[in-house]
Structures are given as structure tokens and as C-alpha cells.
Design an enzyme around this catalytic site. Structure first.
Site, PDB file in Angstrom:
ATOM      1  N   ASP A  12      14.606 -37.545  64.109  1.00 46.71           N
ATOM      2  CA  ASP A  12      15.705 -38.078  63.317  1.00 46.71           C
ATOM      3  C   ASP A  12      15.635 -37.445  61.919  1.00 46.71           C
ATOM      4  OD1 ASP A  12      17.740 -39.993  62.447  1.00 46.71           O
ATOM      5  OD2 ASP A  12      16.102 -41.046  61.447  1.00 46.71           O
ATOM      6  N   ASP A  14      17.740 -38.877  58.699  1.00 46.27           N
ATOM      7  CA  ASP A  14      17.862 -39.841  57.606  1.00 46.27           C
ATOM      8  C   ASP A  14      16.826 -40.953  57.702  1.00 46.27           C
ATOM      9  OD1 ASP A  14      20.156 -39.206  55.775  1.00 46.27           O
ATOM     10  OD2 ASP A  14      21.163 -39.000  57.700  1.00 46.27           O
TER      11      ASP A  14
END
EC number: 3.1.3.50
Length: 229
Positions: A12, A14
Site C-alpha cells: 500500500d 498512503d
């Protein structure tokens, strides 16, 4: 002699690679505010609203032009300082790094450019949502797929997981929040960021994980898991 399996690191962006979640930053400071966003995240965890619908509500509440939003993020969202040496080590070890993000590619590449340089930012593998910028400077998200996630990260991982054993790479996933729920069960090892929503989900669903704070922790664990003699 059998060839050593390649290692794939899916991550991922953010809140995992970045120290602040860029979408949360925009929503909290230029949109519906922190309390409303946290409430929506809880509804996603509870299953009462889809991530796609919750995320749309958050972004719709942000009233900044594309250029304004980009400048805000470049000034206020930092990348984990240990990610660059981690990424360089991965390249030196022929470890494939693939960013799986529910964020938007133009924002992601702009932030990478600040911290990794233009060449690395343009070449790093990213699978994410996109942005449609209108003539008046306003913008909207363009979702990666039709799933209730908007971007179902498991769809990128699963084809590798379904390869025959002899061709299947070792795979790990690194994440922190509600956008990572679809990917949490797809790899042989999961890294979940300390104090974040993904850990709550994994504990509730009894999914095994390793807790991390920075990519230096992941670096050490990968060396132990896959490179110890």
C-alpha cells in the site's frame, strides 16, 4: 539445482509508505473533517458501507482544484525515510516491488518524485486509481475496477498466487488500513502497521501478521524470512 524463487513485495502507499495518508490529510483539513472520516472508516470495517462509497464521500467533500491539492500534498505528506534504502536493497536483490494503492497515481508519482527522484518515480510499478482533471481545474477519482473497493488489490495478487508451485513467487503484503482488507489474506506473509485499522481487522478475522513501524522493520524481517542461511 532448483532455481531460487523470486520475492514479490506488494505494498500500500498512503499511511504505509507515507508517514501521513494523503487522502486522509485532504479530507481532514479541506473536507468533511477528521471525526466524519474516522466514522466512515469504522463503517467500512463494520461492513455497513463499501470502501468505494466511503472514499467517494471523503473525496467529494474536498474543495480544492487538482493543482491546489497536489501542492498541499507535496508540502505536507512525507515518505518514510527508510523506504528509499529498502527499495534500493530490493532492487539489488532482484525483489519485485509493486505499489497497490487505493489512492491516485498522479499524486503518488509526484510524492515519489520528491523523495526518490524523477527517474525512480517514473519507473516504480504502481497499480492504483487515476484522476480525471476537468478544464476548470476540478478533478474526480477514476476507479481502477468495478468492485466495491474501487480498487480490489487482491485482483493483482491472485494471478501470481494461482501459478504452479514451481513458478509461484514468494509474496508479502505491507499495509495499514481499510483499503487493504481485500489484500490481507492473499500473500504468505502480511505486514500491518502498528496502531492502524488493518491490525484491528486482522485480529478480528484471526489473520496472522507481523507488526511494523517503518520499512526498516520490514527490511530486517524479510532478511530473516527469506535470506537467512
Amino acid at each position: 539445482m532448483a532455481q531460487k524463487k523470486q520475492l514479490y513485495v506488494f505494498s500500500d502507499f498512503d499511511g504505509t509508505i507515507t508517514l501521513q495518508d494523503s487522502n486522509d490529510y485532504l479530507t481532514d483539513n479541506f473536507g468533511m473533517g477528521n471525526a466524519n472520516r474516522v466514522n466512515l472508516n469504522q463503517q467500512v470495517l463494520d461492513g455497513s458501507i463499501s470502501f468505494r462509497d466511503a472514499f467517494a464521500k471523503m473525496l467529494d467533500s474536498v474543495h480544492l482544484s487538482y493543482d491546489e491539492a497536489l501542492e498541499v500534498l507535496k508540502k505536507n505528506v512525507a515518505i518514510d525515510p527508510s523506504f528509499k534504502p529498502f527499495y534500493e536493497w530490493c532492487k539489488s536483490q532482484d525483489i519485485r516491488v509493486i505499489i497497490l494503492s487505493s489512492g491516485m497515481e498522479p499524486f503518488i508519482r509526484a510524492l515519489f518524485e520528491q523523495y526518490l527522484g524523477k527517474e525512480e518515480a517514473s519507473s516504480i510499478e504502481i497499480v492504483s486509481n487515476d484522476i480525471n482533471v476537468h478544464p476548470d481545474g476540478q478533478w474526480n477519482i477514476v476507479y481502477h475496477d468495478d468492485s466495491h473497493f474501487g480498487h480490489d488489490k487482491s485482483l493483482t495478487i491472485r494471478p501470481y498466487a494461482q501459478l504452479p508451485e514451481s513458478k509461484r513467487p514468494h509474496m508479502v503484503y505491507c499495509g495499514d488500513g481499510v483499503s487493504d482488507l481485500s489484500a490481507a489474506k492473499e500473500t504468505e506473509h502480511l505486514f500491518a502497521k502498528k496502531g492502524r485499522d488493518l491490525i484491528k481487522y486482522c485480529e478480528r478475522e484471526k489473520i496472522s501478521f507481523s507488526e511494523f513501524e517503518t520499512f526498516a522493520d520490514i527490511h530486517k524481517d524479510l532478511q530473516k524470512l527469506f535470506f537467512s542461511s
